[in-house]
Design a protein around this motif. Structure first.
Motif, PDB file in Angstrom:
ATOM      1  N   VAL A  24       0.845  -1.208   0.000  1.00 23.92           N
ATOM      2  CA  VAL A  24       0.000   0.000   0.000  1.00 23.92           C
ATOM      3  C   VAL A  24       0.873   1.249   0.000  1.00 23.92           C
ATOM      4  CG1 VAL A  24      -1.655   1.352   1.368  1.00 23.92           C
ATOM      5  CG2 VAL A  24      -2.011  -1.101   1.041  1.00 23.92           C
ATOM      6  N   ALA A  25       1.901   1.267   0.846  1.00 28.66           N
ATOM      7  CA  ALA A  25       2.789   2.430   0.896  1.00 28.66           C
ATOM      8  C   ALA A  25       3.542   2.601  -0.424  1.00 28.66           C
ATOM      9  CB  ALA A  25       3.764   2.295   2.057  1.00 28.66           C
ATOM     10  N   SER A  26       3.939   1.501  -1.053  1.00 28.51           N
ATOM     11  CA  SER A  26       4.606   1.582  -2.353  1.00 28.51           C
ATOM     12  C   SER A  26       3.668   2.145  -3.411  1.00 28.51           C
ATOM     13  CB  SER A  26       5.097   0.201  -2.789  1.00 28.51           C
ATOM     14  OG  SER A  26       6.081  -0.276  -1.914  1.00 28.51           O
ATOM     15  N   PHE A  27       2.413   1.706  -3.384  1.00 25.87           N
ATOM     16  CA  PHE A  27       1.400   2.238  -4.306  1.00 25.87           C
ATOM     17  C   PHE A  27       1.232   3.741  -4.097  1.00 25.87           C
ATOM     18  CE2 PHE A  27      -2.975   3.545  -5.061  1.00 25.87           C
ATOM     19  CZ  PHE A  27      -3.132   3.193  -6.391  1.00 25.87           C
ATOM     20  N   LEU A  28       1.126   4.168  -2.852  1.00 27.54           N
ATOM     21  CA  LEU A  28       0.949   5.592  -2.549  1.00 27.54           C
ATOM     22  C   LEU A  28       2.187   6.401  -2.967  1.00 27.54           C
ATOM     23  CD1 LEU A  28      -0.818   5.387   0.918  1.00 27.54           C
ATOM     24  CD2 LEU A  28      -1.842   5.926  -1.310  1.00 27.54           C
ATOM     25  N   GLY A  30       4.196   5.653  -5.474  1.00 30.04           N
ATOM     26  CA  GLY A  30       4.117   5.755  -6.935  1.00 30.04           C
ATOM     27  C   GLY A  30       3.079   6.775  -7.361  1.00 30.04           C
ATOM     28  N   ALA A  31       1.934   6.772  -6.683  1.00 28.34           N
ATOM     29  CA  ALA A  31       0.878   7.743  -7.009  1.00 28.34           C
ATOM     30  C   ALA A  31       1.352   9.165  -6.722  1.00 28.34           C
ATOM     31  CB  ALA A  31      -0.389   7.427  -6.216  1.00 28.34           C
ATOM     32  N   LEU A  32       2.004   9.367  -5.584  1.00 27.21           N
ATOM     33  CA  LEU A  32       2.515  10.695  -5.242  1.00 27.21           C
ATOM     34  C   LEU A  32       3.523  11.166  -6.277  1.00 27.21           C
ATOM     35  CD1 LEU A  32       2.514  13.002  -3.183  1.00 27.21           C
ATOM     36  CD2 LEU A  32       4.325  11.796  -1.957  1.00 27.21           C
ATOM     37  N   ASN A  33       4.387  10.261  -6.702  1.00 23.27           N
ATOM     38  CA  ASN A  33       5.361  10.604  -7.737  1.00 23.27           C
ATOM     39  C   ASN A  33       4.658  11.000  -9.036  1.00 23.27           C
ATOM     40  OD1 ASN A  33       8.343  10.589  -8.073  1.00 23.27           O
ATOM     41  ND2 ASN A  33       7.786   9.396  -9.876  1.00 23.27           N
ATOM     42  N   THR A  38       7.379  14.153  -7.607  1.00 27.77           N
ATOM     43  CA  THR A  38       8.366  13.887  -6.557  1.00 27.77           C
ATOM     44  C   THR A  38       7.650  13.345  -5.332  1.00 27.77           C
ATOM     45  OG1 THR A  38      10.258  14.806  -5.367  1.00 27.77           O
ATOM     46  CG2 THR A  38       8.302  16.197  -5.541  1.00 27.77           C
ATOM     47  N   GLY A  39       8.400  12.923  -4.359  1.00 27.76           N
ATOM     48  CA  GLY A  39       7.802  12.444  -3.120  1.00 27.76           C
ATOM     49  C   GLY A  39       7.783  10.944  -2.992  1.00 27.76           C
ATOM     50  N   GLY A  40       7.686  10.244  -4.122  1.00 32.52           N
ATOM     51  CA  GLY A  40       7.691   8.791  -4.064  1.00 32.52           C
ATOM     52  C   GLY A  40       8.984   8.263  -3.481  1.00 32.52           C
ATOM     53  N   GLY A  41      10.088   8.878  -3.834  1.00 29.14           N
ATOM     54  CA  GLY A  41      11.387   8.462  -3.318  1.00 29.14           C
ATOM     55  C   GLY A  41      11.498   8.647  -1.817  1.00 29.14           C
ATOM     56  N   ILE A  42      10.896   9.710  -1.316  1.00 30.90           N
ATOM     57  CA  ILE A  42      10.925   9.958   0.123  1.00 30.90           C
ATOM     58  C   ILE A  42      10.195   8.836   0.847  1.00 30.90           C
ATOM     59  CG2 ILE A  42      10.083  11.508   1.939  1.00 30.90           C
ATOM     60  CD1 ILE A  42      10.519  13.799  -0.147  1.00 30.90           C
ATOM     61  N   ILE A  43       9.045   8.460   0.329  1.00 29.41           N
ATOM     62  CA  ILE A  43       8.281   7.375   0.940  1.00 29.41           C
ATOM     63  C   ILE A  43       9.054   6.066   0.851  1.00 29.41           C
ATOM     64  CG2 ILE A  43       6.206   5.942   0.677  1.00 29.41           C
ATOM     65  CD1 ILE A  43       4.705   8.525  -0.028  1.00 29.41           C
ATOM     66  N   PHE A  44       9.684   5.796  -0.290  1.00 28.96           N
ATOM     67  CA  PHE A  44      10.423   4.552  -0.447  1.00 28.96           C
ATOM     68  C   PHE A  44      11.623   4.469   0.488  1.00 28.96           C
ATOM     69  CE2 PHE A  44       8.525   4.458  -4.849  1.00 28.96           C
ATOM     70  CZ  PHE A  44       7.647   3.431  -4.560  1.00 28.96           C
ATOM     71  N   VAL A  45      12.376   5.563   0.630  1.00 30.58           N
ATOM     72  CA  VAL A  45      13.529   5.547   1.535  1.00 30.58           C
ATOM     73  C   VAL A  45      13.050   5.290   2.959  1.00 30.58           C
ATOM     74  CG1 VAL A  45      15.322   6.968   2.607  1.00 30.58           C
ATOM     75  CG2 VAL A  45      15.072   6.956   0.131  1.00 30.58           C
ATOM     76  N   PHE A  46      12.006   5.997   3.386  1.00 31.92           N
ATOM     77  CA  PHE A  46      11.470   5.804   4.725  1.00 31.92           C
ATOM     78  C   PHE A  46      11.001   4.364   4.917  1.00 31.92           C
ATOM     79  CE2 PHE A  46       7.724   5.803   7.530  1.00 31.92           C
ATOM     80  CZ  PHE A  46       8.340   6.180   8.707  1.00 31.92           C
ATOM     81  N   LEU A  47      10.287   3.844   3.926  1.00 30.82           N
ATOM     82  CA  LEU A  47       9.736   2.494   4.002  1.00 30.82           C
ATOM     83  C   LEU A  47      10.852   1.448   4.080  1.00 30.82           C
ATOM     84  CD1 LEU A  47       6.912   1.167   3.824  1.00 30.82           C
ATOM     85  CD2 LEU A  47       7.278   0.984   1.371  1.00 30.82           C
ATOM     86  N   LEU A  48      11.848   1.565   3.227  1.00 31.74           N
ATOM     87  CA  LEU A  48      12.940   0.587   3.220  1.00 31.74           C
ATOM     88  C   LEU A  48      13.770   0.662   4.494  1.00 31.74           C
ATOM     89  CD1 LEU A  48      14.094   0.825  -0.497  1.00 31.74           C
ATOM     90  CD2 LEU A  48      12.823  -1.032   0.590  1.00 31.74           C
ATOM     91  N   THR A  49      13.945   1.862   5.015  1.00 33.52           N
ATOM     92  CA  THR A  49      14.701   2.025   6.250  1.00 33.52           C
ATOM     93  C   THR A  49      13.933   1.440   7.437  1.00 33.52           C
ATOM     94  OG1 THR A  49      15.705   4.033   5.380  1.00 33.52           O
ATOM     95  CG2 THR A  49      15.825   3.721   7.745  1.00 33.52           C
ATOM     96  N   ALA A  66      13.993   1.990  -8.136  1.00 30.85           N
ATOM     97  CA  ALA A  66      12.529   1.886  -8.187  1.00 30.85           C
ATOM     98  C   ALA A  66      11.909   3.098  -8.870  1.00 30.85           C
ATOM     99  CB  ALA A  66      11.958   1.749  -6.770  1.00 30.85           C
ATOM    100  N   ILE A  67      12.498   4.259  -8.685  1.00 25.66           N
ATOM    101  CA  ILE A  67      11.924   5.491  -9.225  1.00 25.66           C
ATOM    102  C   ILE A  67      12.060   5.553 -10.748  1.00 25.66           C
ATOM    103  CG2 ILE A  67      12.233   8.008  -9.244  1.00 25.66           C
ATOM    104  CD1 ILE A  67      10.685   6.889  -6.820  1.00 25.66           C
TER     105      ILE A  67
END
Length: 133
Positions: A24-28, A30-33, A38-49, A66-67
């Protein structure tokens, strides 16, 4: 799917609900990007960390990979609408590519604390700027 579950670190908790949260967070992200570019990368870094035991550097690198397809799909959509400014794009390609190479070469030489401060500062600055404008 099982390889992804093994990679995610849920500290002994039920993995399937966390995998669903990851999706769900990955989908969000991608949608934000796609919405604002922009913004998808911020979510992905936070999520992976948060969900893996990867080092921050590995999370940054995975996020970049991923981006690429996410940005490509979004770019094609905007291109089909005639929204891409190719003149600006041509001027940005070379400096952006050189900056990406320099950043990738320097990431191992910089302290993690500095990278965290830089990333966090950029997130805060971007957020404030978007709220004010």
């Amino acid at each position: 799917m099982y390889k992804i579950l093994d990679k995610l670190n849920f500290k002994g908790k039920k993995r399937l609900p966390y995998f669903f949260l990851f999706c769900v967070a990955s989908f969000l992200g991608g949608a934000l990007n796609g919405f604002v570019g922009t913004g998808g990368g911020i979510i992905f870094v936070f999520l992976l960390t948060l969900l893996t035991e990867n080092e921050k550097k590995d999370s940054y690198a995975t996020t970049l990979a991923a981006i690429i397809p996410i940005s490509l799909v979004g770019s094609i959509s905007y291109f089909s609408e005639g929204s891409v400014d190719f003149e600006l794009l041509r001027g940005a390609y070379l400096p952006a590519i050189l900056g990406g190479v320099l950043g990738a070469l320097l990431v191992d030489k910089l302290r993690l604390k500095f990278l965290n401060l830089l990333f966090g500062g950029l997130v805060i600055y971007s957020g404030i700027t978007m709220l004010v404008r």
